[in-house]
Design a protein around this motif. Structure first.
Motif, PDB file in Angstrom:
ATOM      1  N   GLU A 256     -24.528  -1.092   6.328  1.00  0.00           N
ATOM      2  CA  GLU A 256     -23.070  -1.169   6.174  1.00  0.00           C
ATOM      3  C   GLU A 256     -22.441  -2.170   7.147  1.00  0.00           C
ATOM      4  O   GLU A 256     -23.146  -2.892   7.853  1.00  0.00           O
ATOM      5  CB  GLU A 256     -22.483   0.249   6.328  1.00  0.00           C
ATOM      6  CG  GLU A 256     -23.039   1.162   5.228  1.00  0.00           C
ATOM      7  CD  GLU A 256     -22.504   2.593   5.240  1.00  0.00           C
ATOM      8  OE1 GLU A 256     -21.816   2.984   6.194  1.00  0.00           O
ATOM      9  OE2 GLU A 256     -22.791   3.320   4.262  1.00  0.00           O
TER      10      GLU A 256
ATOM     11  N   PHE B 140     -31.924   3.987  -2.178  1.00  0.00           N
ATOM     12  CA  PHE B 140     -32.839   2.839  -2.221  1.00  0.00           C
ATOM     13  C   PHE B 140     -34.274   3.236  -1.878  1.00  0.00           C
ATOM     14  O   PHE B 140     -35.171   2.407  -1.888  1.00  0.00           O
ATOM     15  CB  PHE B 140     -32.374   1.753  -1.240  1.00  0.00           C
ATOM     16  CG  PHE B 140     -31.048   1.161  -1.618  1.00  0.00           C
ATOM     17  CD1 PHE B 140     -30.952   0.294  -2.705  1.00  0.00           C
ATOM     18  CD2 PHE B 140     -29.896   1.481  -0.929  1.00  0.00           C
ATOM     19  CE1 PHE B 140     -29.730  -0.249  -3.084  1.00  0.00           C
ATOM     20  CE2 PHE B 140     -28.666   0.947  -1.298  1.00  0.00           C
ATOM     21  CZ  PHE B 140     -28.583   0.078  -2.376  1.00  0.00           C
TER      22      PHE B 140
ATOM     23  N   GLU C  14     -22.369  10.986   3.863  1.00  0.00           N
ATOM     24  CA  GLU C  14     -21.322  10.023   4.242  1.00  0.00           C
ATOM     25  C   GLU C  14     -19.999  10.318   3.555  1.00  0.00           C
ATOM     26  O   GLU C  14     -18.941   9.937   4.040  1.00  0.00           O
ATOM     27  CB  GLU C  14     -21.774   8.603   3.903  1.00  0.00           C
ATOM     28  CG  GLU C  14     -22.971   8.161   4.723  1.00  0.00           C
ATOM     29  CD  GLU C  14     -23.199   6.656   4.650  1.00  0.00           C
ATOM     30  OE1 GLU C  14     -22.242   5.886   4.542  1.00  0.00           O
ATOM     31  OE2 GLU C  14     -24.389   6.259   4.684  1.00  0.00           O
TER      32      GLU C  14
ATOM     33  N   PRO D  87     -18.763   6.572  -2.036  1.00  0.00           N
ATOM     34  CA  PRO D  87     -17.726   7.356  -1.347  1.00  0.00           C
ATOM     35  C   PRO D  87     -16.458   6.514  -1.134  1.00  0.00           C
ATOM     36  O   PRO D  87     -16.541   5.285  -1.037  1.00  0.00           O
ATOM     37  CB  PRO D  87     -18.375   7.741  -0.018  1.00  0.00           C
ATOM     38  CG  PRO D  87     -19.606   6.929   0.110  1.00  0.00           C
ATOM     39  CD  PRO D  87     -19.939   6.321  -1.205  1.00  0.00           C
TER      40      PRO D  87
ATOM     41  N   PHE E 124     -22.857  11.044  -1.222  1.00  0.00           N
ATOM     42  CA  PHE E 124     -23.671   9.936  -0.740  1.00  0.00           C
ATOM     43  C   PHE E 124     -24.344  10.412   0.548  1.00  0.00           C
ATOM     44  O   PHE E 124     -23.685  10.781   1.516  1.00  0.00           O
ATOM     45  CB  PHE E 124     -22.804   8.703  -0.454  1.00  0.00           C
ATOM     46  CG  PHE E 124     -23.619   7.488  -0.124  1.00  0.00           C
ATOM     47  CD1 PHE E 124     -23.867   6.527  -1.101  1.00  0.00           C
ATOM     48  CD2 PHE E 124     -24.162   7.304   1.139  1.00  0.00           C
ATOM     49  CE1 PHE E 124     -24.641   5.409  -0.806  1.00  0.00           C
ATOM     50  CE2 PHE E 124     -24.930   6.198   1.444  1.00  0.00           C
ATOM     51  CZ  PHE E 124     -25.171   5.245   0.465  1.00  0.00           C
TER      52      PHE E 124
HETATM   53  O1  6CS Z   1     -23.598   1.333  -2.845  1.00  0.00           O
HETATM   54  C1  6CS Z   1     -24.293   0.876  -1.959  1.00  0.00           C
HETATM   55  O2  6CS Z   1     -25.272   0.179  -2.199  1.00  0.00           O
HETATM   56  C2  6CS Z   1     -23.877   1.114  -0.511  1.00  0.00           C
HETATM   57  N1  6CS Z   1     -23.060   2.279  -0.360  1.00  0.00           N
HETATM   58  C3  6CS Z   1     -22.854   2.799   0.813  1.00  0.00           C
HETATM   59  C4  6CS Z   1     -21.869   3.878   1.021  1.00  0.00           C
HETATM   60  N2  6CS Z   1     -23.565   2.447   1.872  1.00  0.00           N
HETATM   61  C5  6CS Z   1     -24.604   1.431   1.845  1.00  0.00           C
HETATM   62  C6  6CS Z   1     -25.061   1.165   0.420  1.00  0.00           C
HETATM   63  O3  6CS Z   1     -25.768  -0.020   0.359  1.00  0.00           O
END
Ligand code: 6CS
Length: 340
Positions: free
Chosen positions: A34, A91, A146, A210, A234
Protein backbone atom coordinates in the motif's frame (compact mmCIF):
# COMPACT_ATOMS: atom_id res chain seq x y z
CA UNK A 1 43.92 -13.59 -0.42
CA UNK A 2 42.14 -16.48 1.25
CA UNK A 3 41.27 -14.28 4.25
CA UNK A 4 39.87 -11.46 2.14
CA UNK A 5 37.86 -13.96 0.11
CA UNK A 6 36.40 -15.31 3.34
CA UNK A 7 35.59 -11.78 4.47
CA UNK A 8 33.81 -11.11 1.19
CA UNK A 9 31.65 -14.21 1.53
CA UNK A 10 30.87 -13.24 5.12
CA UNK A 11 29.84 -9.76 3.99
CA UNK A 12 27.58 -11.18 1.27
CA UNK A 13 26.08 -13.64 3.77
CA UNK A 14 25.52 -10.84 6.25
CA UNK A 15 23.83 -8.72 3.60
CA UNK A 16 21.49 -11.55 2.68
CA UNK A 17 20.59 -11.93 6.33
CA UNK A 18 19.97 -8.20 6.50
CA UNK A 19 22.91 -7.56 8.83
CA UNK A 20 25.61 -4.98 8.58
CA UNK A 21 28.99 -6.68 8.02
CA UNK A 22 30.82 -4.21 10.24
CA UNK A 23 28.54 -3.86 13.26
CA UNK A 24 26.24 -6.17 15.14
CA UNK A 25 23.21 -4.04 14.35
CA UNK A 26 21.18 -5.14 11.36
CA UNK A 27 19.32 -3.22 8.65
CA UNK A 28 16.19 -5.18 7.76
CA UNK A 29 14.01 -4.68 4.70
CA UNK A 30 10.21 -4.78 4.80
CA UNK A 31 7.83 -4.38 1.84
CA UNK A 32 4.06 -3.98 1.75
CA UNK A 33 1.31 -3.46 -0.84
CA UNK A 34 0.00 0.00 0.00
CA UNK A 35 0.84 3.73 0.08
CA UNK A 36 2.04 6.06 2.82
CA UNK A 37 -0.54 6.35 5.62
CA UNK A 38 -2.64 3.35 4.44
CA UNK A 39 -3.44 0.49 6.81
CA UNK A 40 -0.47 -1.74 5.88
CA UNK A 41 1.78 1.30 6.19
CA UNK A 42 0.44 2.08 9.66
CA UNK A 43 1.36 -1.50 10.61
CA UNK A 44 4.83 -1.28 9.02
CA UNK A 45 5.66 2.08 10.63
CA UNK A 46 4.56 0.85 14.09
CA UNK A 47 6.68 -2.30 13.58
CA UNK A 48 9.69 -0.22 12.51
CA UNK A 49 9.35 2.20 15.42
CA UNK A 50 9.17 -0.65 17.93
CA UNK A 51 12.25 -2.37 16.46
CA UNK A 52 14.26 0.83 16.33
CA UNK A 53 13.25 1.98 19.82
CA UNK A 54 14.01 -1.38 21.40
CA UNK A 55 17.21 -2.43 19.63
CA UNK A 56 20.14 -1.16 17.56
CA UNK A 57 18.58 -2.56 14.40
CA UNK A 58 17.04 -0.40 11.69
CA UNK A 59 14.23 -1.18 9.27
CA UNK A 60 13.74 0.11 5.75
CA UNK A 61 10.11 0.17 4.53
CA UNK A 62 9.28 -0.26 0.82
CA UNK A 63 5.78 0.77 -0.27
CA UNK A 64 3.64 -0.19 -3.28
CA UNK A 65 5.49 0.08 -6.55
CA UNK A 66 8.97 0.62 -5.08
CA UNK A 67 9.88 -3.04 -5.57
CA UNK A 68 7.08 -4.16 -7.90
CA UNK A 69 3.67 -5.74 -7.44
CA UNK A 70 2.49 -7.96 -4.58
CA UNK A 71 3.79 -11.14 -6.25
CA UNK A 72 7.23 -9.57 -6.68
CA UNK A 73 7.65 -8.65 -3.01
CA UNK A 74 6.60 -12.15 -1.97
CA UNK A 75 9.18 -13.68 -4.32
CA UNK A 76 11.87 -11.33 -2.98
CA UNK A 77 11.00 -12.38 0.58
CA UNK A 78 11.09 -16.07 -0.24
CA UNK A 79 14.50 -15.50 -1.87
CA UNK A 80 15.81 -13.72 1.24
CA UNK A 81 16.28 -10.34 -0.46
CA UNK A 82 13.64 -8.93 1.87
CA UNK A 83 13.34 -10.00 5.51
CA UNK A 84 9.65 -9.02 5.99
CA UNK A 85 6.62 -8.77 3.73
CA UNK A 86 2.96 -7.92 4.04
CA UNK A 87 1.01 -9.84 1.40
CA UNK A 88 -2.77 -10.21 1.38
CA UNK A 89 -4.39 -13.63 0.95
CA UNK A 90 -6.00 -12.12 -2.17
CA UNK A 91 -2.63 -12.66 -3.85
CA UNK A 92 -1.40 -15.69 -1.86
CA UNK A 93 -3.94 -18.14 -3.34
CA UNK A 94 -1.54 -19.83 -5.76
CA UNK A 95 1.10 -20.32 -3.05
CA UNK A 96 -1.20 -21.26 -0.17
CA UNK A 97 -4.64 -22.28 -1.53
CA UNK A 98 -6.10 -22.45 2.01
CA UNK A 99 -5.51 -18.68 2.40
CA UNK A 100 -8.44 -18.23 0.02
CA UNK A 101 -10.81 -19.09 2.86
CA UNK A 102 -11.28 -15.34 3.34
CA UNK A 103 -13.08 -15.24 -0.01
CA UNK A 104 -15.89 -17.60 0.85
CA UNK A 105 -18.65 -14.95 0.90
CA UNK A 106 -20.72 -14.32 4.02
CA UNK A 107 -18.44 -16.46 6.17
CA UNK A 108 -17.33 -13.49 8.30
CA UNK A 109 -20.00 -11.26 9.88
CA UNK A 110 -20.15 -7.52 9.16
CA UNK A 111 -20.04 -6.52 12.83
CA UNK A 112 -16.59 -5.01 13.43
CA UNK A 113 -16.33 -5.89 17.09
CA UNK A 114 -17.06 -9.57 16.40
CA UNK A 115 -14.56 -9.65 13.54
CA UNK A 116 -11.82 -8.12 15.71
CA UNK A 117 -12.51 -10.59 18.49
CA UNK A 118 -12.37 -13.40 15.94
CA UNK A 119 -8.90 -12.34 14.71
CA UNK A 120 -7.67 -12.10 18.30
CA UNK A 121 -8.92 -15.49 19.38
CA UNK A 122 -9.24 -17.73 16.34
CA UNK A 123 -7.33 -21.02 16.46
CA UNK A 124 -7.51 -21.20 12.66
CA UNK A 125 -5.82 -17.80 12.34
CA UNK A 126 -3.33 -18.03 15.20
CA UNK A 127 -2.37 -21.71 15.13
CA UNK A 128 -3.29 -23.32 11.81
CA UNK A 129 -2.25 -20.60 9.38
CA UNK A 130 1.32 -20.30 10.76
CA UNK A 131 1.86 -23.99 9.83
CA UNK A 132 0.58 -23.47 6.29
CA UNK A 133 2.82 -20.45 5.74
CA UNK A 134 5.81 -22.29 7.26
CA UNK A 135 5.55 -24.89 4.46
CA UNK A 136 6.38 -22.07 2.05
CA UNK A 137 9.40 -20.90 4.06
CA UNK A 138 7.45 -18.08 5.72
CA UNK A 139 7.15 -17.22 9.41
CA UNK A 140 3.64 -15.81 9.76
CA UNK A 141 3.70 -13.02 12.33
CA UNK A 142 0.20 -11.52 12.10
CA UNK A 143 -3.05 -11.72 10.16
CA UNK A 144 -5.34 -8.72 10.48
CA UNK A 145 -8.46 -7.22 8.88
CA UNK A 146 -8.21 -3.91 7.03
CA UNK A 147 -11.89 -3.15 6.45
CA UNK A 148 -15.19 -4.42 5.14
CA UNK A 149 -15.25 -5.12 1.40
CA UNK A 150 -17.36 -2.72 -0.65
CA UNK A 151 -18.10 -3.14 -4.35
CA UNK A 152 -17.78 -0.15 -6.67
CA UNK A 153 -19.34 -0.23 -10.13
CA UNK A 154 -20.44 1.89 -13.07
CA UNK A 155 -24.01 1.75 -11.76
CA UNK A 156 -25.67 0.82 -8.47
CA UNK A 157 -26.16 -2.97 -8.36
CA UNK A 158 -28.63 -4.61 -5.99
CA UNK A 159 -29.05 -8.15 -7.34
CA UNK A 160 -27.15 -10.97 -9.06
CA UNK A 161 -29.06 -10.04 -12.24
CA UNK A 162 -27.58 -6.54 -12.00
CA UNK A 163 -24.08 -8.09 -12.12
CA UNK A 164 -24.79 -9.78 -15.46
CA UNK A 165 -22.14 -8.91 -18.07
CA UNK A 166 -20.29 -6.74 -15.54
CA UNK A 167 -16.54 -7.26 -15.60
CA UNK A 168 -15.53 -7.03 -11.96
CA UNK A 169 -11.84 -6.83 -11.13
CA UNK A 170 -10.72 -9.31 -8.49
CA UNK A 171 -7.34 -9.94 -6.89
CA UNK A 172 -5.50 -12.81 -8.52
CA UNK A 173 -6.83 -15.83 -6.68
CA UNK A 174 -9.12 -18.43 -8.25
CA UNK A 175 -11.64 -18.58 -5.40
CA UNK A 176 -12.43 -14.87 -5.67
CA UNK A 177 -13.29 -15.50 -9.33
CA UNK A 178 -15.66 -18.25 -8.14
CA UNK A 179 -17.33 -15.74 -5.81
CA UNK A 180 -18.01 -13.25 -8.58
CA UNK A 181 -19.12 -16.02 -10.94
CA UNK A 182 -21.57 -17.09 -8.25
CA UNK A 183 -22.71 -13.45 -7.88
CA UNK A 184 -23.56 -13.41 -11.62
CA UNK A 185 -20.64 -11.20 -12.75
CA UNK A 186 -17.66 -11.78 -15.07
CA UNK A 187 -14.61 -11.83 -12.77
CA UNK A 188 -11.45 -10.22 -14.14
CA UNK A 189 -8.28 -10.98 -12.10
CA UNK A 190 -5.78 -8.12 -12.24
CA UNK A 191 -2.83 -6.94 -10.14
CA UNK A 192 -3.40 -3.69 -8.25
CA UNK A 193 -1.37 -1.52 -10.65
CA UNK A 194 -3.91 -2.05 -13.44
CA UNK A 195 -7.11 -1.27 -11.54
CA UNK A 196 -7.49 2.53 -11.77
CA UNK A 197 -6.63 2.61 -15.48
CA UNK A 198 -8.87 -0.41 -16.15
CA UNK A 199 -11.85 1.37 -14.56
CA UNK A 200 -11.04 4.62 -16.34
CA UNK A 201 -10.87 3.03 -19.78
CA UNK A 202 -13.86 0.73 -19.21
CA UNK A 203 -11.80 -2.49 -19.50
CA UNK A 204 -13.47 -3.35 -16.20
CA UNK A 205 -16.86 -2.17 -14.86
CA UNK A 206 -16.21 -2.49 -11.15
CA UNK A 207 -14.07 -3.87 -8.34
CA UNK A 208 -14.14 -4.54 -4.58
CA UNK A 209 -12.05 -3.06 -1.77
CA UNK A 210 -12.36 -1.52 1.70
CA UNK A 211 -13.53 2.11 1.76
CA UNK A 212 -10.22 3.55 2.98
CA UNK A 213 -8.56 2.16 -0.17
CA UNK A 214 -11.37 3.36 -2.44
CA UNK A 215 -10.68 6.81 -0.99
CA UNK A 216 -6.89 6.73 -0.89
CA UNK A 217 -6.55 5.19 -4.38
CA UNK A 218 -9.16 7.61 -5.80
CA UNK A 219 -11.20 4.68 -7.13
CA UNK A 220 -14.47 6.57 -6.56
CA UNK A 221 -13.37 9.02 -9.27
CA UNK A 222 -13.62 6.30 -11.92
CA UNK A 223 -16.08 3.91 -10.24
CA UNK A 224 -18.49 6.13 -8.30
CA UNK A 225 -21.27 3.75 -7.22
CA UNK A 226 -20.47 2.18 -3.84
CA UNK A 227 -22.40 -0.94 -2.89
CA UNK A 228 -22.32 -2.42 0.61
CA UNK A 229 -22.98 -6.14 0.01
CA UNK A 230 -21.78 -7.29 3.46
CA UNK A 231 -20.02 -10.33 1.95
CA UNK A 232 -16.56 -10.14 3.48
CA UNK A 233 -13.53 -8.37 4.92
CA UNK A 234 -10.24 -7.45 3.33
CA UNK A 235 -7.71 -9.43 5.33
CA UNK A 236 -3.96 -9.27 5.13
CA UNK A 237 -0.90 -11.08 6.51
CA UNK A 238 2.53 -9.96 7.68
CA UNK A 239 5.42 -12.43 7.77
CA UNK A 240 9.18 -12.96 7.74
CA UNK A 241 11.46 -15.12 5.63
CA UNK A 242 11.67 -18.19 7.84
CA UNK A 243 15.40 -18.92 7.37
CA UNK A 244 16.14 -15.36 8.39
CA UNK A 245 13.81 -15.58 11.39
CA UNK A 246 15.20 -18.90 12.57
CA UNK A 247 18.74 -17.56 12.23
CA UNK A 248 18.02 -14.75 14.70
CA UNK A 249 19.05 -14.92 18.36
CA UNK A 250 16.24 -15.77 20.77
CA UNK A 251 16.30 -12.18 21.91
CA UNK A 252 15.81 -10.86 18.38
CA UNK A 253 13.06 -13.39 17.67
CA UNK A 254 11.25 -12.06 20.73
CA UNK A 255 11.87 -8.49 19.58
CA UNK A 256 10.30 -9.27 16.19
CA UNK A 257 7.30 -10.99 17.81
CA UNK A 258 6.74 -8.13 20.26
CA UNK A 259 7.07 -5.57 17.44
CA UNK A 260 4.45 -7.48 15.40
CA UNK A 261 2.09 -7.62 18.42
CA UNK A 262 2.58 -3.90 19.00
CA UNK A 263 1.95 -3.12 15.30
CA UNK A 264 -1.20 -5.27 15.39
CA UNK A 265 -2.59 -3.29 18.35
CA UNK A 266 -1.79 0.05 16.71
CA UNK A 267 -3.39 -1.07 13.43
CA UNK A 268 -6.57 -2.43 15.01
CA UNK A 269 -6.97 0.89 16.81
CA UNK A 270 -6.40 2.71 13.50
CA UNK A 271 -9.02 0.81 11.49
CA UNK A 272 -11.84 1.48 13.96
CA UNK A 273 -13.97 4.28 12.51
CA UNK A 274 -11.75 4.46 9.40
CA UNK A 275 -14.52 3.43 6.97
CA UNK A 276 -16.85 6.17 8.19
CA UNK A 277 -14.06 8.79 7.99
CA UNK A 278 -13.08 7.66 4.49
CA UNK A 279 -16.68 7.68 3.29
CA UNK A 280 -17.07 11.26 4.56
CA UNK A 281 -13.93 12.28 2.62
CA UNK A 282 -15.28 10.61 -0.54
CA UNK A 283 -18.62 12.39 -0.22
CA UNK A 284 -16.83 15.70 0.29
CA UNK A 285 -14.68 15.15 -2.78
CA UNK A 286 -17.37 14.03 -5.21
CA UNK A 287 -21.04 14.77 -5.97
CA UNK A 288 -21.19 11.85 -8.35
CA UNK A 289 -20.82 9.13 -5.72
CA UNK A 290 -23.83 7.00 -4.79
CA UNK A 291 -23.98 4.74 -1.74
CA UNK A 292 -26.23 1.66 -1.79
CA UNK A 293 -26.59 -0.48 1.32
CA UNK A 294 -28.29 -3.72 0.36
CA UNK A 295 -31.35 -4.66 2.38
CA UNK A 296 -31.44 -8.01 4.19
CA UNK A 297 -33.69 -9.33 1.41
CA UNK A 298 -31.29 -8.20 -1.32
CA UNK A 299 -28.35 -9.69 0.59
CA UNK A 300 -30.21 -12.99 0.80
CA UNK A 301 -30.08 -13.36 -3.01
CA UNK A 302 -26.26 -13.20 -2.83
CA UNK A 303 -25.94 -15.24 0.36
CA UNK A 304 -27.84 -18.11 -1.28
CA UNK A 305 -24.97 -18.42 -3.75
CA UNK A 306 -22.27 -18.76 -1.07
CA UNK A 307 -22.48 -22.59 -0.71
CA UNK A 308 -21.18 -23.13 -4.25
CA UNK A 309 -18.10 -21.03 -3.42
CA UNK A 310 -17.53 -23.01 -0.22
CA UNK A 311 -17.77 -26.17 -2.34
CA UNK A 312 -15.16 -24.79 -4.75
CA UNK A 313 -12.89 -23.95 -1.78
CA UNK A 314 -13.11 -27.56 -0.59
CA UNK A 315 -12.37 -28.87 -4.09
CA UNK A 316 -9.27 -26.65 -4.28
CA UNK A 317 -7.93 -27.50 -0.83
CA UNK A 318 -9.09 -31.05 0.03
CA UNK A 319 -8.96 -32.44 3.56
CA UNK A 320 -6.71 -29.69 4.91
CA UNK A 321 -9.09 -27.03 3.64
CA UNK A 322 -11.99 -28.83 5.24
CA UNK A 323 -10.21 -28.99 8.58
CA UNK A 324 -9.40 -25.28 8.36
CA UNK A 325 -12.96 -24.37 7.37
CA UNK A 326 -14.42 -26.37 10.26
CA UNK A 327 -12.07 -24.71 12.72
CA UNK A 328 -12.79 -21.29 11.21
CA UNK A 329 -16.53 -21.85 11.67
CA UNK A 330 -16.05 -23.14 15.24
CA UNK A 331 -13.95 -20.05 16.06
CA UNK A 332 -16.66 -17.80 14.63
CA UNK A 333 -19.31 -19.63 16.56
CA UNK A 334 -17.28 -19.14 19.76
CA UNK A 335 -17.07 -15.37 19.31
CA UNK A 336 -20.66 -14.94 18.18
CA UNK A 337 -22.09 -17.05 21.00
CA UNK A 338 -20.02 -14.94 23.48
CA UNK A 339 -22.02 -11.89 22.32
CA UNK A 340 -25.39 -13.49 22.93
O1 6CS B 1 -7.05 -4.40 -4.35
C1 6CS B 1 -5.85 -4.51 -4.16
O2 6CS B 1 -5.12 -5.12 -4.93
C2 6CS B 1 -5.24 -3.79 -2.96
N1 6CS B 1 -6.19 -3.55 -1.92
C3 6CS B 1 -5.80 -3.22 -0.72
C4 6CS B 1 -6.76 -2.78 0.31
N2 6CS B 1 -4.54 -3.34 -0.34
C5 6CS B 1 -3.47 -3.79 -1.21
C6 6CS B 1 -4.03 -4.52 -2.42
O3 6CS B 1 -3.06 -4.63 -3.40
Amino acid sequence: MKASKLLTSASVGALLLGMSATAYSANWRYAHEEFEGDVQDVFAVAFKEYIEENSDHTLQIYRFGELGESDDIMEQTQNGILQFVNQSPGFTGALIPEAQIFFVPYLLPTDEETVLEFFDESVAINEMFPELYAEQGLELLQMYPEGEMVVTADEPITSPEGFQNKKIRVMTNPLLSETYNAFGATPTPLPWGEVYGGLQTGIIDGQENPIFWIESGGLYEVSPNLIFTGHGWFTTAMMANQDFYEGLSEEDQQLVRSAADHAYDVTIEHIQGLSEESLALIREASDEVTVTRLTEEQIQAFRERAPQVEEAFLEMTGERGEELLNQFKADLEAVTSDDE
